[in-house]
Design a protein around this motif. Structure first.
Motif, PDB file in Angstrom:
ATOM      1  N   LYS A 109      31.826  68.261  14.247  1.00 52.74           N
ATOM      2  CA  LYS A 109      33.154  68.133  13.626  1.00 52.74           C
ATOM      3  C   LYS A 109      34.148  68.922  14.462  1.00 52.74           C
ATOM      4  N   ILE A 146      38.829  68.627   0.495  1.00 52.16           N
ATOM      5  CA  ILE A 146      38.704  70.014   0.020  1.00 52.16           C
ATOM      6  C   ILE A 146      40.126  70.447  -0.307  1.00 52.16           C
ATOM      7  N   VAL A 155      32.874  75.306   0.431  1.00 52.10           N
ATOM      8  CA  VAL A 155      32.144  76.333   1.171  1.00 52.10           C
ATOM      9  C   VAL A 155      31.136  76.918   0.170  1.00 52.10           C
ATOM     10  N   THR A 182      28.609  73.443   2.720  1.00 51.04           N
ATOM     11  CA  THR A 182      28.368  74.139   3.989  1.00 51.04           C
ATOM     12  C   THR A 182      27.088  74.969   3.870  1.00 51.04           C
ATOM     13  N   LEU A 231      27.249  70.759   6.193  1.00 56.48           N
ATOM     14  CA  LEU A 231      28.128  71.122   7.307  1.00 56.48           C
ATOM     15  C   LEU A 231      27.864  72.572   7.709  1.00 56.48           C
ATOM     16  N   GLY A 269      29.715  74.828   9.015  1.00 59.53           N
ATOM     17  CA  GLY A 269      31.147  74.993   9.285  1.00 59.53           C
ATOM     18  C   GLY A 269      31.391  76.280  10.056  1.00 59.53           C
ATOM     19  N   ASP A 270      32.534  76.296  10.746  1.00 59.26           N
ATOM     20  CA  ASP A 270      32.858  77.554  11.439  1.00 59.26           C
ATOM     21  C   ASP A 270      33.362  78.605  10.447  1.00 59.26           C
ATOM     22  N   SER A 271      33.410  78.250   9.136  1.00 59.41           N
ATOM     23  CA  SER A 271      33.619  79.263   8.097  1.00 59.41           C
ATOM     24  C   SER A 271      32.469  80.260   8.127  1.00 59.41           C
ATOM     25  N   HIS A 299      38.997  66.364  11.155  1.00 60.64           N
ATOM     26  CA  HIS A 299      39.438  67.346  10.134  1.00 60.64           C
ATOM     27  C   HIS A 299      40.948  67.501  10.296  1.00 60.64           C
ATOM     28  N   ASP A 310      30.205  72.272  13.242  1.00 65.66           N
ATOM     29  CA  ASP A 310      31.568  72.443  13.773  1.00 65.66           C
ATOM     30  C   ASP A 310      31.560  72.853  15.234  1.00 65.66           C
TER      31      ASP A 310
HETATM   32  O1  KIV Z   1      34.217  75.515   8.301  1.00 66.74           O
HETATM   33  C1  KIV Z   1      34.152  74.976   7.189  1.00 66.74           C
HETATM   34  O2  KIV Z   1      33.448  75.435   6.271  1.00 66.74           O
HETATM   35  C2  KIV Z   1      34.932  73.757   6.986  1.00 66.74           C
HETATM   36  C3  KIV Z   1      35.032  73.238   5.585  1.00 66.74           C
HETATM   37  C4  KIV Z   1      36.004  74.051   4.814  1.00 66.74           C
HETATM   38  C5  KIV Z   1      35.413  71.813   5.567  1.00 66.74           C
HETATM   39  O3  KIV Z   1      35.473  73.242   7.903  1.00 66.74           O
END
Ligand code: KIV
Length: 260
Positions: free
Chosen positions: A113, A203, A215, A22, A41, A43-45, A138, A83
């Motif tokens: 995603k 993951i 991440v 990410t 990615l 990611g929304d993380s 996902h 995301d």
């Molecule tokens: O948001 C994110 O970082 C994710 C990963 C954990 C796959 O979706």
């Protein structure tokens, strides 16, 4: 040459593992890309690792777009996927099309995603792919459903296993080009990976997936707490703290800046 979706499918057929991480800003994206990561990615993380929220729920579509655009400016090779954040796609396929369209128009990301599977999300995936928008699915632990499912491993009963398997199949049939499998039993991830023609990216889902994602803030040791399945490859928090303390001491003792 930039990495394409076709390339990912070919790698699955060849048994070549896909490397995913990410990113949330320009310098991290540039480092990952230059290090040869295949897929980056956004990611929304981002909500938790960069914006300080407790869950991924508060991050907005505008914030995802802002960060995805910065990430894309740092990337020359990797495929960038962004995301769709919580409630930017669950209302209807029309809402999903609008949100995904904004990501593709306003950033240089090549795909989106989203979380969840059968039936509503699979229908949305079909609409998005028909409109020419590549979609990554996902399933398993889906952090946007934390208040319903928690942050624990999913797929521990026969019913839950078959639900996750059916969701993955439905997403693939709807046209998803790859699927993230998060925190599910390793034998279930292996079964899904063997069943699908599209790549699975794991993951906390074992070694038999077609690729792995972490991440990046966990990998770098920037987060205070990591999930049990993450691996910290370096511990940057104390290194950064030490550098900042050294700088502060130099400023206070007038050692910095030095007169030449
Ligand atoms: O948001 C994110 O970082 C994710 C990963 C954990 C796959 O979706």
């Amino acid at each position: 040459m930039s990495i394409t979706i076709k390339q990912l499918i070919k790698w699955k057929q060849q048994g070549r593992e896909i490397v995913v991480l990410t990113a949330w800003d320009y310098p991290i994206a540039e480092i990952l890309d230059e290090a040869g990561v295949d897929l980056i990615l956004v990611g929304d993380s981002l909500a938790t690792v960069a914006l300080g929220h407790q869950t991924t729920l508060p991050v907005t579509l505008d914030q995802m777009i802002h960060h995805a655009a910065a990430v894309c400016r740092g990337v020359k090779q990797a495929l960038v996927v962004c995301d769709l954040p919580f409630l930017s796609y669950q209302e209807s396929a029309a809402q999903a099309l609008h949100s995904a369209g904004r990501i593709l128009k306003e950033t240089n990301a090549k795909a989106i995603k989203l979380e969840g599977g059968y039936p509503a999300i699979a229908e949305t995936v079909a609409k998005l792919t028909t409109a020419g928008i590549p979609v990554m699915g996902h399933v398993g632990l889906t952090p946007q459903s934390v208040h319903r499912l928690g942050y624990k491993q999913q797929g521990n009963t026969d019913l839950a296993r078959s639900r996750i398997m059916n969701e993955a199949i439905a997403l693939a049939q709807a046209g998803a080009f790859a699927i993230i499998l998060e925190h599910i039993p390793h034998d279930l991830a292996a079964e899904i990976t063997a069943k699908l023609a599209i790549p699975t990216i794991g993951i906390g889902a074992g070694v038999d997936c077609d690729g792995q994602v972490l991440v990046t803030a966990d990998l770098l040791g920037l987060t205070k707490k990591q999930p049990p399945f993450a691996k910290t490859y370096t511990n940057l928090r104390p290194i950064v703290t030490q550098a900042v303390e050294n700088y502060a001491a130099d400023v206070r003792s007038r050692q910095f800046p030095k007169l030449d």
